[in-house]
Write an enzyme that holds these catalytic residues in place. Structure first.
Site, short mmCIF file in Angstrom:
data_model
loop_
_atom_site.label_atom_id
_atom_site.label_comp_id
_atom_site.label_asym_id
_atom_site.label_seq_id
_atom_site.Cartn_x
_atom_site.Cartn_y
_atom_site.Cartn_z
CD GLU A 84 -1.27 0.28 3.69
OE1 GLU A 84 -1.69 1.44 3.84
OE2 GLU A 84 -1.61 -0.68 4.41
CB CYS A 116 -2.34 -4.54 6.26
SG CYS A 116 -1.90 -2.97 7.03
CG HIS A 246 -2.52 -7.20 10.08
ND1 HIS A 246 -1.30 -6.81 9.56
CD2 HIS A 246 -3.21 -6.05 10.33
CE1 HIS A 246 -1.27 -5.49 9.48
NE2 HIS A 246 -2.40 -5.01 9.95
#
Length: 453
Positions: A84, A116, A246
């Site tokens: 990103e 992400c 994550h």
């Protein structure tokens, strides 16, 4: 018939050669002691000077993987980048990486963008390619990289940077489970980057946490439903040997593991609640959607799951704790951390669940099985051995003061889209073999060089 044991054959991960200590940052930012180290669970944060950008990070991680594993560039048939960190609204990072591939121009794939989550999408595409009629027998290479930076304020300590490269193919030591992948996609403005002239995101912190936990609920419930159909019996978190997430910051990961226990409790039978979850009896009747910010519920399930967290998830947080949030590589930094925390013999045969989240939002839960063959010449032993440099390299980094870190951020902020431009950052502190930005010309064309070694 698809190839057997499709998964990750090789892994490489890089992080910046300098960091700022979160204890020092607490003092510099004049916040209470422990706000970043205990409240967020962060120890150090890696960051890049203006000598490194997303292109250079990806050039470095790809060249490192190919060299360490002695893979001919001609053996790559698909290359996709998840990121990103955008330098160009048209030209992909993948096309920049093509300068490494010389005569091999027959390579599918471009870039994938969604906060992400892009690295996970690229990984899924790589798996699909290897299992498809388009597969030509070569490897797919997945690259995930980002430079996570925030404006001055409470979010800045949750930054980080890094890149991971994953070689996907058949007969892998890390094999993806088929038919259990679950996803949750939704429209939300929790974290986004609408100002194309700015390095920094627009963030709704509270909404972002709610979106993350809600997506986790949806993905876990669907994952359990799918795997239960395959197994023909009930499935819960205790059936997983490791659970990776994550990691925006480590404390959220600990809360997320507890969240899965809460999910298991809510769908448990009356008998199970009385026997297995007796200490959570007071939570009977709670609705998941009412508990995102309920401190009492959070405390109860975190206490219940403390040992489970230590066993199943904490080993995956080394890089998140020491480098910070790398955005797209974050989850896979967790996988690398797990692999360097144990021997091949300890890892053999384990099932690992992974939760990927990208704001906006896109999320998935999936799992992999680690090969049961940990013999001296096994692919698993080679994978673990080829990651043995990660821990020592963390200690070779250069510590930078908060003042110098703030100045570096200011330099990046003022010059990130300047042309022509010659970077100011020192090349001397970069790790050997690192690619770096040499210059940007008046037409915004970026030139790169590699540190010898």
């Amino acid at each position: 018939m698809w190839p057997s044991d499709v998964g990750i054959v090789a892994l490489e991960l890089i992080f910046p050669s300098q960091y700022v200590d979160q204890v020092d940052l607490e003092v510099y930012d004049n916040v209470s002691a422990g706000k970043y180290t205990v409240g967020l669970g962060q120890a150090r944060m890696g960051f890049c000077t203006d000598r490194e950008d997303i292109n250079s990070l990806c050039l470095t991680v790809v060249s490192r993987l190919m060299e360490r594993w002695s893979i001919p560039y001609s053996q790559i048939g698909r290359l996709e980048v998840g990121t990103e960190t955008l330098l160009d609204k048209s030209k992909s990072v993948k096309t920049v990486l093509m300068q490494l591939f010389k005569d091999n121009t027959d390579i599918e794939g471009v870039d994938t963008v969604n906060a992400c989550y892009g690295g996970t999408s690229a990984l899924f595409n790589a798996i699909s390619w290897v299992e498809s009629s388009s597969w030509d027998g070569r490897y797919a290479l997945v690259v995930a990289g980002d430079i996570a930076v925030y404006a001055k304020g409470s979010a800045r300590p949750t930054g980080g940077a890094g890149a991971v490269a994953m070689l996907v193919g058949a007969n892998a030591p890390l094999v993806f489970d088929r038919g259990v992948r679950s996803s949750h996609m939704q429209h939300a403005y929790d974290f986004y980057k609408p100002d194309l002239s700015s390095l920094y995101p627009t963030v709704d912190g509270k909404l972002s946490i709610q979106c993350y936990l809600s997506a986790l609920d949806h993905c876990y419930q669907l994952y359990c439903s799918k795997i239960q159909k395959q197994l023909g019996e009930k499935f819960d978190i205790e059936r997983l040997d490791a659970v990776l997430f994550h990691a925006p910051y480590c404390k959220l990961v600990q809360k997320s593991l507890a969240r899965l226990v809460l999910n298991d409790f809510v769908r448990a039978s009356e008998e199970e609640r009385t026997t297995k979850y007796s200490s959570l009896e007071a939570l009977k009747g709670v609705k998941l959607e009412d508990t995102y910010f309920d401190r009492e519920v959070e405390k109860a399930v975190m206490t219940y799951s403390k040992n489970m967290f230590e066993e199943k998830t904490k080993p995956s947080l080394l890089l998140a704790n020491q480098v910070g949030n790398m955005y797209t590589p974050s989850l896979y930094g967790g996988l690398v951390s797990l692999l360097v925390s144990k021997s091949a013999q300890e890892l053999a045969g384990k099932r690992v669940a992974l939760f990927s989240y990208g704001s906006g939002l896109a999320s998935s839960m999936f799992s992999l099985r680690i090969s049961s063959d940990a013999s001296a010449k096994s692919s698993l032993q080679r994978l673990v051995s080829n990651l043995s440099h990660i821990k020592p390299q963390l200690d070779l980094r250069h510590k930078v003061s908060p003042e110098e870190f703030a100045q570096t951020m200011e330099t990046r902020e003022h010059n990130h889209h300047k042309a022509p431009y010659t970077p100011e950052g020192s090349i001397d502190v970069l790790f050997p073999g690192t690619w770096y930005l040499e210059s940007v010309d008046s037409l915004y064309r970026r030139s790169y060089k590699q540190v010898p070694g």
